[in-house]
Design a protein around this motif. Structure first.
Motif, PDB file in Angstrom:
ATOM      1  N   THR A  70       7.419 -20.557  -2.446  1.00 35.88           N
ATOM      2  CA  THR A  70       7.922 -19.538  -1.539  1.00 35.88           C
ATOM      3  C   THR A  70       9.430 -19.666  -1.373  1.00 35.88           C
ATOM      4  N   SER A  99       3.849 -21.878   1.082  1.00 35.99           N
ATOM      5  CA  SER A  99       3.331 -21.486   2.380  1.00 35.99           C
ATOM      6  C   SER A  99       2.191 -20.511   2.189  1.00 35.99           C
ATOM      7  N   LEU A 131       9.062 -25.269  -1.272  1.00 40.15           N
ATOM      8  CA  LEU A 131       8.171 -25.019  -0.139  1.00 40.15           C
ATOM      9  C   LEU A 131       7.132 -23.996  -0.568  1.00 40.15           C
ATOM     10  N   CYS A 140      -0.731 -23.048   6.441  1.00 36.46           N
ATOM     11  CA  CYS A 140      -0.208 -24.381   6.169  1.00 36.46           C
ATOM     12  C   CYS A 140       1.002 -24.289   5.250  1.00 36.46           C
ATOM     13  N   GLN A 141       1.744 -25.384   5.198  1.00 43.45           N
ATOM     14  CA  GLN A 141       2.914 -25.470   4.347  1.00 43.45           C
ATOM     15  C   GLN A 141       2.787 -26.721   3.491  1.00 43.45           C
ATOM     16  N   CYS A 154      -5.772 -26.753   2.543  1.00 44.67           N
ATOM     17  CA  CYS A 154      -4.418 -26.205   2.425  1.00 44.67           C
ATOM     18  C   CYS A 154      -4.071 -25.987   0.956  1.00 44.67           C
ATOM     19  N   GLY A 191       0.322 -25.242   9.908  1.00 44.02           N
ATOM     20  CA  GLY A 191       1.274 -24.438  10.656  1.00 44.02           C
ATOM     21  C   GLY A 191       0.618 -23.984  11.954  1.00 44.02           C
TER      22      GLY A 191
END
Length: 166
Positions: free
Chosen positions: A81, A95, A93, A99-100, A132, A122
């Motif tokens: 992302t 996402s 990152l 969640c990340q 996730c 998140g």
């Protein structure tokens, strides 16, 4: 009472294992609920079609990505992302699904490799690392459609003010 039992069982199954075990436990609870409704004489809701099994190729643990090449990460999770450089490191990152996932890559003799990975929920939702990673991987396999940008509004012509011809 039955509702509390169902919620307790769902909470317990969320702590016991992977996504396959969670799905099996949820299906067993729903089957039990249908049987109870049938015993009470209420029409049981039609069973939902079983979803296809998730992609077994996604990483089940973030630590399994340590040492991976950028190409391997993209193959498992798609494009990040957000990407940014921090000194000698690249931070990616991902996402999705509440969640990340942070991935830190450092350049080495054989090219950039994953040196650090962290999955985090998140907001207030509790998420397992495996769920996730599964959601991020599924999002990469089926990216949401991108809506075309809305056209900019055309400004109205300025009206001439009265008395400006003086």
């Amino acid at each position: 009472m039955a509702r509390r039992l169902i919620l307790l069982l769902l909470a317990l199954t969320a702590c016991t294992g992977g996504p396959e075990r969670e799905r099996e436990a949820a299906e067993a609870i729903l089957d039990s609920h249908r049987a109870t409704l049938q015993a009470l004489g209420a029409p049981a809701p039609a069973p939902r079609p079983r979803a296809a099994a998730p992609n077994p190729g996604y990483p089940h643990h973030a630590a399994s990505l340590l040492g991976a090449t950028p190409e391997a990460v993209r193959a498992a999770l798609g494009e990040p992302t957000l990407r940014r450089s921090e000194g000698p490191a690249q931070v990616w990152l991902y996402s999705g699904g509440g969640c990340q996932l942070d991935i830190v890559l450092y350049a080495g003799a054989s090219g950039p490799r994953v040196a650090h990975v962290q999955a985090r929920a998140g907001g207030l939702a509790q998420r397992s690392e495996a769920s996730c990673l599964r959601d991020i991987s599924a999002q990469a396999a089926h990216p949401p459609p991108v809506a075309p940008p809305e056209p900019l509004p055309v400004p109205a012509p300025l009206a001439e003010e009265a008395g400006s011809d003086a």
